[in-house]
Write a protein that holds these residues in place. Structure first.
Motif, PDB file in Angstrom:
ATOM      1  N   SER A 206       0.842  -1.195   0.000  1.00  0.00           N
ATOM      2  CA  SER A 206       0.000   0.000   0.000  1.00  0.00           C
ATOM      3  C   SER A 206       0.874   1.241   0.000  1.00  0.00           C
ATOM      4  CB  SER A 206      -0.903   0.020   1.242  1.00  0.00           C
ATOM      5  OG  SER A 206      -1.727  -1.118   1.296  1.00  0.00           O
ATOM      6  N   ASP A 207       0.401   2.287  -0.644  1.00  0.00           N
ATOM      7  CA  ASP A 207       1.107   3.563  -0.655  1.00  0.00           C
ATOM      8  C   ASP A 207       0.579   4.416   0.497  1.00  0.00           C
ATOM      9  OD1 ASP A 207       2.258   6.029  -1.116  1.00  0.00           O
ATOM     10  OD2 ASP A 207       1.838   6.064  -3.267  1.00  0.00           O
ATOM     11  N   HIS A 210       0.403   8.228   0.131  1.00  0.00           N
ATOM     12  CA  HIS A 210      -0.798   8.716  -0.540  1.00  0.00           C
ATOM     13  C   HIS A 210      -1.981   8.738   0.426  1.00  0.00           C
ATOM     14  CE1 HIS A 210      -3.649   9.369  -3.834  1.00  0.00           C
ATOM     15  NE2 HIS A 210      -4.386   8.408  -3.316  1.00  0.00           N
ATOM     16  N   THR A 380       2.269  -0.936  -6.317  1.00  0.00           N
ATOM     17  CA  THR A 380       1.830  -0.080  -5.222  1.00  0.00           C
ATOM     18  C   THR A 380       0.353   0.244  -5.402  1.00  0.00           C
ATOM     19  OG1 THR A 380       4.035   0.920  -5.080  1.00  0.00           O
ATOM     20  CG2 THR A 380       2.238   2.076  -3.993  1.00  0.00           C
ATOM     21  N   LEU A 382      -3.195   2.169  -4.004  1.00  0.00           N
ATOM     22  CA  LEU A 382      -3.545   3.414  -3.326  1.00  0.00           C
ATOM     23  C   LEU A 382      -4.664   3.206  -2.299  1.00  0.00           C
ATOM     24  CD1 LEU A 382      -3.571   5.920  -6.324  1.00  0.00           C
ATOM     25  CD2 LEU A 382      -1.660   5.279  -4.826  1.00  0.00           C
ATOM     26  N   ARG A 384      -7.814   4.457   0.173  1.00  0.00           N
ATOM     27  CA  ARG A 384      -8.964   5.324  -0.065  1.00  0.00           C
ATOM     28  C   ARG A 384      -9.373   5.966   1.258  1.00  0.00           C
ATOM     29  NH1 ARG A 384     -13.255   2.285  -3.899  1.00  0.00           N
ATOM     30  NH2 ARG A 384     -13.605   4.408  -4.591  1.00  0.00           N
TER      31      ARG A 384
END
Length: 399
Positions: A206-207, A210, A380, A382, A384
């Motif tokens: 996971s990023d 971000h 990777t 993103l 939410r």
């Protein structure tokens, strides 16, 4: 301080694993909670496939307990470390489900964050007709190698590896051996230090940078100054959130409202947790902060409860976003939360590993190179933002 839901879930899993089958009323008595709380815990764990529930009774998936069929340890108590074997349908089994490959999964925990990662891996393994074997390190990085050797001894032809790193130096001290594994391996929800041997491995993660940007931008968009960060420092996710926070403030041109407030699990260090709550309370009372990002969900829920006792209301006095989105929606005031794509991480990592094994088999190799001409992949995903009541905004679709 009350026992956290995560710790209580761990104890409940350990009890069911030990007994094989138990009534909800018996579990409530053993845990020292009300039958309503025990029933809610059972429903939450059953929804993740960690327990089976039929007619008021709870049983271990597949109908039996014991170390040979456990889906993993319940947590730091160490139950279930012998490993677990899974049918594609998700049930434990001592026999191979078909002709697909045997995949090994090393995870630091089978509850909270990693329960969803494991669920995604199970689903992908099922689709591929593969058998998934799970071992748990209990966030003990010095145990990772031995657990992985156990997976290889159990016949794993490929490995999904989520080391139990906690401190910043753990990767350097305990991680080099992963690059020398004799079978294809995919790093799971972990990032290698640039320039290290682990950089040459496939990975899916996971990023979190971000995710932090989403939270900060949302709060600023609601009219707040840069939010304070309250975070642990005891896992790769926590460290990534911390570094992502500094990057987010820089990229958005925001001034840091104050030092990061160090948080700790309330059940392990009540005084340290209270100090974090008091620091956040002081920042709100002085007007220095009107918003906060808190890692993780459990700490955020407990902090909201304690802040209310001190006269700080969420979201009236403090807009708050949690990080992880495991139990954030269950708070008295449902918490807006950053939701890493945990299930998808597990699924995509497993699909990548199965693809590596298939390419190696097609090329007639032994599987350890996964195809010499095939480039390694760093995937990777993103997170939410799931908007709920705690930030003072109307609930909306995930961002």
């Amino acid at each position: 301080m009350r026992e956290s839901a995560v710790v209580r879930h761990d104890r409940l899993l350990a009890l069911v694993r030990e007994r094989g089958t138990a009534r909800v009323s018996e579990l409530a008595a053993q845990l020292g909670v009300s039958p309503v709380t025990a029933r809610r815990d059972v429903e939450a764990l059953a929804s993740r496939g960690l327990l089976d529930r039929v007619h008021g009774q709870v049983s271990w998936p597949g109908g039996s307990g014991g170390p040979d069929t456990a889906p993993g340890t319940a947590g730091r108590g160490g139950a279930g470390r012998a490993g677990a074997e899974w049918r594609p349908g998700g049930e434990p089994s001592g026999t191979a489900p078909g002709s697909g490959p045997v995949l090994g999964l090393l995870a630091p925990s089978a509850t909270y964050y990693f329960a969803e990662v494991i669920r995604g891996a199970r689903e992908a393994a099922a689709s591929a007709g593969a058998r998934l074997v799970l071992r748990i390190s209990d966030y003990r990085p010095d145990d990772d190698r031995a657990r992985t050797e156990g997976l290889l001894a159990a016949g794993a032809e490929g490995l999904l590896v989520a080391p139990g790193w906690r401190a910043p130096g753990d990767q350097a001290e305990h991680g080099d051996w992963i690059a020398g594994l004799p079978v294809p391996a995919v790093l799971l929800e972990r990032r290698a230090t640039p320039g290290s041997a682990l950089e040459a491995l496939d990975r899916v993660s996971s990023d979190h940078r971000h995710g932090v940007v989403l939270a900060v931008r949302h709060l600023v968009g609601l009219g707040h100054r840069a939010p304070l960060l309250v975070a642990r420092a005891d896992s790769p996710t926590a460290l990534a959130v911390r570094s992502g926070y500094a990057e987010a403030l820089g990229s958005l041109g925001l001034e840091e409202p104050g030092p990061v407030i160090d948080s700790v699990p309330a059940e392990l260090d009540p005084d340290g947790f209270e100090a974090a709550v008091r620091a956040l309370h002081s920042a709100v009372a002085s007007g220095r902060a009107t918003a906060a990002l808190v890692h993780n969900d459990v700490d955020a829920i407990q902090m909201v409860q304690r802040l209310a006792e001190l006269g700080v209301r969420v979201p009236g006095d403090l807009a708050l976003i949690a990080y992880d989105d495991e139990v954030a929606a269950l708070a008295d005031t449902p918490l807006t939360a950053v939701a890493p794509p945990k299930r998808q991480v597990g699924r995509l990592a497993t699909e990548l590993l199965v693809e590596r094994l298939a390419r190696a088999a097609a090329a007639g190799g032994d599987g350890d190179d996964g195809g010499e001409d095939e480039p390694r992949r760093h995937v990777t995903l993103l997170p939410r933002l799931r908007v709920r009541a705690s930030c003072g905004a109307a609930e909306a679709k995930p961002v």
